[in-house]
Design a protein around this motif. Structure first.
Motif, PDB file in Angstrom:
ATOM      1  N   VAL A 102      45.592  41.353  41.234  1.00  0.00           N
ATOM      2  CA  VAL A 102      46.988  40.943  41.366  1.00  0.00           C
ATOM      3  C   VAL A 102      47.178  39.631  40.624  1.00  0.00           C
ATOM      4  N   GLY A 103      48.281  39.541  39.875  1.00  0.00           N
ATOM      5  CA  GLY A 103      48.616  38.302  39.177  1.00  0.00           C
ATOM      6  C   GLY A 103      50.103  38.212  38.961  1.00  0.00           C
ATOM      7  N   TYR A 104      50.541  37.076  38.436  1.00  0.00           N
ATOM      8  CA  TYR A 104      51.955  36.827  38.192  1.00  0.00           C
ATOM      9  C   TYR A 104      52.189  36.701  36.687  1.00  0.00           C
ATOM     10  N   GLY A 105      53.127  37.477  36.165  1.00  0.00           N
ATOM     11  CA  GLY A 105      53.434  37.411  34.749  1.00  0.00           C
ATOM     12  C   GLY A 105      52.216  37.725  33.899  1.00  0.00           C
ATOM     13  N   ASP A 106      52.035  36.928  32.847  1.00  0.00           N
ATOM     14  CA  ASP A 106      50.900  37.130  31.942  1.00  0.00           C
ATOM     15  C   ASP A 106      49.723  36.221  32.281  1.00  0.00           C
ATOM     16  N   GLY A 107      49.784  35.544  33.419  1.00  0.00           N
ATOM     17  CA  GLY A 107      48.726  34.613  33.778  1.00  0.00           C
ATOM     18  C   GLY A 107      47.469  35.308  34.251  1.00  0.00           C
ATOM     19  N   ALA A 108      46.445  34.510  34.473  1.00  0.00           N
ATOM     20  CA  ALA A 108      45.177  35.025  34.982  1.00  0.00           C
ATOM     21  C   ALA A 108      45.376  35.606  36.381  1.00  0.00           C
ATOM     22  N   PRO A 109      44.585  36.594  36.753  1.00  0.00           N
ATOM     23  CA  PRO A 109      44.735  37.193  38.081  1.00  0.00           C
ATOM     24  C   PRO A 109      44.520  36.177  39.195  1.00  0.00           C
ATOM     25  N   VAL A 110      45.318  36.282  40.244  1.00  0.00           N
ATOM     26  CA  VAL A 110      45.100  35.500  41.456  1.00  0.00           C
ATOM     27  C   VAL A 110      44.028  36.159  42.303  1.00  0.00           C
ATOM     28  N   LEU A 111      44.068  37.487  42.363  1.00  0.00           N
ATOM     29  CA  LEU A 111      43.036  38.295  43.012  1.00  0.00           C
ATOM     30  C   LEU A 111      42.420  39.176  41.940  1.00  0.00           C
TER      31      LEU A 111
END
Length: 238
Positions: A11-20
């Protein structure tokens, strides 16, 4: 009773690195699992992803082996998932009774709805005394009771909670956590409890799961986790 299974969740937000990034977790039926970790560990992101509020890049979310991953939030709620988000979310303009009746619309009609609401008044006596009061007039503790009661009144299979003790007096926290423990034992409710109140969460949990930078770094019986000073100091700050 229902088992919640999370497989290789990304899981991540936008094009950023995954949070999970490839998270695996099982929340057994009728159990309370405390989800622990510092701010930014990924606790809120995980809870939101389970309800479909955050896009999933990979992996699966299963409820009793049924794949929920591609379902919209409302369908996940119909399948039995309920979330109490951080911030004591209630409808401020509605009364306590109206908030509870709104929550009871999921799966209840007529007399069954009234009975379900009545059970919440038995669990949370302060709400019974203030049933006609508008949500915005409640104290912080009363609002959190109402947010929890509104989720419980629908009789979910799995209850997800995000920092329910935040900013509350210790006595209120003890009451709320006690209700969760009692409901798990009495009804088979499955609970995933994200908390920074580590001591309180572990006191009612069967297991403790520690997240760090979106990864599970410990998954142990609650008593064993509470008794491990090295792990507590490294990841939980006490």
């Amino acid at each position: 009773m229902s088992t919640l299974t999370i497989e290789r969740l990304v899981v991540g937000y936008g094009d950023g690195a995954p949070v999970l990034d490839g998270l695996d977790l099982e929340v057994p039926d009728g159990g309370v699992v405390a989800l622990l970790g510092a701010n930014g560990a990924g606790k809120t992101t995980l809870l939101r992803a389970l309800l479909g509020l955050v896009p999933v890049r990979g992996g699966r979310v299963l409820l009793d082996a049924a794949d929920l991953t591609g379902l919209p939030t409302e369908d996940r709620a119909r399948r039995g998932l309920a979330l109490v988000p951080e911030g004591r979310s209630v409808v401020a303009e509605l009364s306590v009774a109206e908030n509870l009746r709104l929550g009871a619309l999921w799966g209840h009609t007529g007399a069954a709805r009234d009975a379900a609401v009545g059970q919440m008044y038995e669990l949370f006596e302060p709400l019974a005394r203030r049933r006609d009061a508008a949500g915005h007039t409640l104290s912080g503790g009363e609002r959190q009771m109402l947010a929890l009661a509104r989720a419980l009144v629908a009789r979910p299979a799995v209850l997800l909670l995000d920092e329910p003790s935040l900013g509350l007096a210790p006595l209120v926290v003890a009451q709320l956590l006690g209700v969760l423990r009692d409901q798990a034992e009495a009804t088979g409710l499955t609970v995933l409890l994200a908390e920074q109140n580590v001591t309180g969460a572990l006191s009612v949990a069967d297991r403790g799961v520690v997240l760090s930078l979106g990864e599970v770094v410990a998954d142990r019986p609650a008593a064993a986790l509470a008794a491990d000073p090295a792990l507590r100091h490294a990841y939980l700050g006490f």
